[in-house]
Design a protein around this motif. Structure first.
Motif, PDB file in Angstrom:
ATOM      1  N   VAL A 323      62.080  49.605  97.876  1.00  0.00           N
ATOM      2  CA  VAL A 323      63.223  49.080  98.640  1.00  0.00           C
ATOM      3  C   VAL A 323      64.240  48.440  97.697  1.00  0.00           C
ATOM      4  CG1 VAL A 323      63.940  47.346 100.337  1.00  0.00           C
ATOM      5  CG2 VAL A 323      61.860  48.687 100.733  1.00  0.00           C
ATOM      6  N   LEU A 324      63.739  47.655  96.743  1.00  0.00           N
ATOM      7  CA  LEU A 324      64.647  46.869  95.907  1.00  0.00           C
ATOM      8  C   LEU A 324      65.320  47.677  94.803  1.00  0.00           C
ATOM      9  CD1 LEU A 324      62.486  43.634  95.774  1.00  0.00           C
ATOM     10  CD2 LEU A 324      64.594  43.998  97.068  1.00  0.00           C
ATOM     11  N   ASP A 332      70.522  44.622  91.751  1.00  0.00           N
ATOM     12  CA  ASP A 332      71.246  43.533  91.095  1.00  0.00           C
ATOM     13  C   ASP A 332      71.109  42.234  91.896  1.00  0.00           C
ATOM     14  OD1 ASP A 332      71.976  45.305  89.184  1.00  0.00           O
ATOM     15  OD2 ASP A 332      74.066  45.507  89.815  1.00  0.00           O
ATOM     16  N   PHE A 333      71.227  42.360  93.198  1.00  0.00           N
ATOM     17  CA  PHE A 333      71.097  41.186  94.069  1.00  0.00           C
ATOM     18  C   PHE A 333      69.741  40.529  93.843  1.00  0.00           C
ATOM     19  CE2 PHE A 333      70.090  38.806  97.832  1.00  0.00           C
ATOM     20  CZ  PHE A 333      71.299  38.364  98.356  1.00  0.00           C
ATOM     21  N   PHE A 334      68.699  41.354  93.866  1.00  0.00           N
ATOM     22  CA  PHE A 334      67.338  40.829  93.701  1.00  0.00           C
ATOM     23  C   PHE A 334      67.196  40.132  92.346  1.00  0.00           C
ATOM     24  CE2 PHE A 334      62.993  41.600  92.030  1.00  0.00           C
ATOM     25  CZ  PHE A 334      62.321  40.708  92.848  1.00  0.00           C
ATOM     26  N   ALA A 369      76.136  44.468  99.670  1.00  0.00           N
ATOM     27  CA  ALA A 369      77.309  43.992  98.923  1.00  0.00           C
ATOM     28  C   ALA A 369      78.139  43.017  99.761  1.00  0.00           C
ATOM     29  CB  ALA A 369      78.167  45.166  98.472  1.00  0.00           C
ATOM     30  N   GLN A 370      78.046  43.126 101.086  1.00  0.00           N
ATOM     31  CA  GLN A 370      78.811  42.236 101.967  1.00  0.00           C
ATOM     32  C   GLN A 370      77.946  41.099 102.517  1.00  0.00           C
ATOM     33  OE1 GLN A 370      79.861  45.723 102.244  1.00  0.00           O
ATOM     34  NE2 GLN A 370      81.453  44.861 100.931  1.00  0.00           N
ATOM     35  N   SER A 371      76.765  40.919 101.953  1.00  0.00           N
ATOM     36  CA  SER A 371      75.855  39.905 102.495  1.00  0.00           C
ATOM     37  C   SER A 371      76.515  38.530 102.542  1.00  0.00           C
ATOM     38  CB  SER A 371      74.597  39.825 101.622  1.00  0.00           C
ATOM     39  OG  SER A 371      73.849  38.682 101.995  1.00  0.00           O
TER      40      SER A 371
END
Ligand code: ADP
Ligand code: MG
Ligand code: ZN
Length: 483
Positions: A323-324, A332-334, A369-371
Motif C-alpha cells: 500500500v505504502l 514520500d508521505f509515509f 497529495a491533498q490530505s
C-alpha cells in the motif's frame, strides 16, 4: 462445464503515454492541456510548407528513463520514420514515429495480480512519436472542427508482448505502469484527459493451443475499469462466435461504455498500409552511453526497489509495504511521517497512515497529495502516543481535529486539554472510587471471573474522559484487585 473454461484469453497492450515535457516534441509551443482551440500552435504544428522539425531533448531523456525503468535495452542509434495516413486532425498527412529502430526494446515489468503469484510481462518496445490534433463534433451542427493544440505533443508508445491472460492481470499491469510513469514524472497518467491511453488487443484460443488466435484491437478506453470491462465483453463475444462455428475477424473495435459493448470501427490496417520510410527531415539520433548512465543515476528509486526496502528498513508486512509504495506521493508521505515520529516505531506510523488516514481519504475520495492532515503532523501524533503524552484513543480525537482544521497536534492537545494523565495519584483515586462503587464485581473477579478486568478499565477510562494512561490504569488495577 461452460464454454469459457475451454479457452484461454490472450491480451497485448499498446499504451500511449503523453510525455510531460514543457514544450512540444518538434517545436517550441507549450505542451499544455485544456487551452482554447488552436491557441497553442505554430507553423510546425500546422504543417506549413517548408517548416522543419527539431527534436526536443527532454523527450529523448524521458523516453530513456522510462526504458530503463522497464528494464529495457536503450537503442543508441535512433531513427524516426514517417507513418503516412490521411485524417483531418493530421495536417502533415503523416505522423512522425519510430518504426524499425525504436528507442526501447526487450523490456519487462513484474505484476502482482490480486490473489495470484507475481508474473513477468514482456515489453516488446517503446517508441517516440508525435500526437495528432483533435476533431471536434460534439455540439456542432453540420460541420466538424479541428483543434490542433494537441498536435506535436510528445508520445511514448509502449507495446507489450501478448503475455496477459485476463482482465484482472491487465488491470494490475495498467495500474502499475501508470504509477510508474507518474513516479518517474514523465507522464501525469490522466486517462480521462487522454494523457495515458490504452488500446487492448484481445484474442482467444483453445486451452493448450500455442499459436495465437485472431485478435481484435479495442480502442476508446478511457479508464482502467473500462479496459477490464471491454476485455470481458470481447472475450465473451469471441467465444460465442467460435462456438457458433464462425470466425473472429481481425479488426479495430470501439468500446462503448454506455452500451457496455464493443462495435466494429474498421478493418485492421497493416504496417505496409502506412508506407513507412525513414523521416528525411530528422537526422538519426545517436545516444552515447554516458548520457544513458547519467539518466540512470538521476532516476528516483523505483517502486519495485522501494517495496523490499520498506519491508526491511521499517519492518512492514507485505500488505503495508504494498500500500505504502503504490505511488510516490504515498511513499514520500509515509517516510516524512516516519521521520517526524522518531523514535516511535515505523509500524505504528504505517498503521496510522493505512488505517486512519487512507480509510478517511478513500471514503471522501481525496488523494494523498491533498490530505488535510500533513505527514509531519501525523508523525508527531504517533510520537506523542509513543511518549505517553496522549493515549491511542485521544489520538483519534486529535486526528479528527487535524482532519477538520489542520494544525499541530501538540497545540491541539494543549488547547483542548487532552494531555494524558499518567500521574499515579490521580489515577489511583479514580481506581479506588471505581472499586468501591462496584464491590460486587470485585468479589466476582476475585472468585475467578477475570474477564471483568475489561469492565474496570473501561469504567475508569470513561470517568477520566479517555485521558488516563492505560498502562498505569492496568498496573494499579491488577495490584489492587490482587490485594
Ligand atoms: P499492430 O502494430 O499492427 O497493432 P503488433 O503486432 O505490433 O501490431 O501488436 C500490437 C499489440 O498486439 C502487441 O501488444 C501484441 O502483443 C498484441 N498482439 C499481437 N497479436 C495478438 C493476438 N493474437 N492476441 C492478442 N494480442 C496480440
Ligand atoms: Mg496497433
Ligand atoms: Zn508548434
Amino acid at each position: 462445464m461452460s464454454a469459457a473454461t475451454h479457452y484461454e484469453t490472450v491480451i497485448g497492450l499498446e499504451i500511449h503515454t503523453q510525455l510531460a515535457t514543457r514544450s512540444k516534441i518538434f517545436c517550441g509551443c507549450p505542451n499544455r492541456f485544456g487551452s482554447a482551440p488552436n491557441t497553442q500552435i505554430c507553423p510546425v504544428c500546422a504543417a506549413f510548407p517548408g517548416v522543419l522539425p527539431v527534436l526536443n531533448r527532454a523527450v529523448l531523456d524521458m523516453a530513456i528513463m522510462t526504458g530503463l525503468a522497464l528494464n529495457g535495452q536503450i537503442r543508441t542509434v535512433n531513427e524516426f520514420a514517417r507513418k503516412n495516413y490521411f485524417y483531418p486532425d493530421l495536417p502533415a498527412g503523416y505522423q512522425i514515429s519510430q518504426f524499425e529502430l525504436p528507442i526501447v526494446e526487450h523490456g519487462e515489468m513484474m505484476i502482482e495480480p490480486e490473489g495470484a503469484p507475481r508474473k513477468r510481462i514482456g515489453i516488446t518496445r517503446a517508441h517516440m512519436e508525435v500526437d495528432a490534433g483533435k476533431n471536434l463534433h460534439e455540439g456542432i451542427q453540420g460541420a466538424s472542427w479541428v483543434d490542433l493544440n494537441r498536435t506535436g505533443t510528445p508520445l511514448l508508445e509502449i507495446v507489450t508482448e501478448p503475455d496477459l491472460r485476463s482482465a484482472a492481470e491487465t488491470g494490475a499491469f495498467l495500474k502499475k505502469l501508470r504509477a510508474l510513469v507518474r513516479h518517474l514524472g514523465v507522464c501525469d497518467g490522466n486517462m480521462e484527459e487522454g494523457s495515458f491511453r490504452c488500446d487492448a488487443n484481445v484474442s482467444i484460443r483453445p486451452l493448450g493451443e500455442t499459436r495465437l488466435g485472431t485478435r481484435a484491437e479495442i480502442k476508446n478506453l478511457n479508464s482502467i475499469r473500462n479496459v477490464m470491462r471491454a476485455i470481458d465483453y470481447e472475450v465473451e463475444r469471441q467465444i460465442d462466435l467460435i462456438e457458433a462455428g464462425e470466425k473472429v475477424i481481425q479488426e479495430t473495435r470501439l468500446w462503448d461504455a454506455n452500451q457496455n459493448h464493443t462495435r466494429s470501427m474498421r478493418g485492421k490496417e497493416e504496417a505496409h498500409d502506412y508506407r513507412y520510410f525513414p523521416e528525411p527531415d530528422l537526422p538519426r539520433v545517436v545516444i552515447d552511453a554516458a548520457r544513458i548512465e547519467a539518466i540512470r543515476a538521476a532516476m528516483p528509486e523505483l517502486p519495485d526497489e522501494k517495496f523490499p526496502r520498506f519491508q526491511k528498513e521499517y519492518g512492514l508486512t507485505d500488505y503495508d509495504a504494498g500500500v505504502l509504495t503504490a505511488d510516490r506521493e504515498m511513499a514520500d508521505f509515509f517516510e516524512q511521517a516516519v521521520t517526524a515520529a522518531r523514535p516511535a516505531d515505523p509500524k505504528a506510523v504505517a498503521n496510522w497512515v493505512t488505517v486512519e488516514l487512507l480509510g478517511r481519504l478513500n471514503r471522501e475520495g481525496i488523494e494523498i497529495a491533498q490530505s488535510p492532515v500533513a505527514a509531519e503532523a501525523l508523525g508527531k501524533l504517533t510520537r506523542m502516543i509513543h511518549a505517553g503524552v496522549i493515549s491511542g484513543k485521544i489520538a483519534k480525537t486529535v486526528f479528527m481535529h487535524m482532519w477538520d482544521k489542520g494544525g499541530d497536534p501538540e497545540r491541539i492537545v494543549s488547547e483542548q486539554g487532552l494531555l494524558q494523565v499518567s500521574d499515579q495519584g490521580a489515577i489511583e483515586t479514580e481506581v479506588d472510587r471505581m472499586l468501591a462503587l462496584h464491590a460486587d464485581k470485585v468479589e466476582q473477579y476475585r472468585a475467578g471471573k477475570v474477564q471483568l478486568m475489561g469492565f474496570f478499565v473501561g469504567e475508569i477510562m470513561k470517568a477520566m474522559r479517555g485521558k488516563a494512561n492505560p498502562g498505569v490504569v492496568n498496573t494499579l488495577l491488577k495490584e489492587k484487585l490482587a490485594g
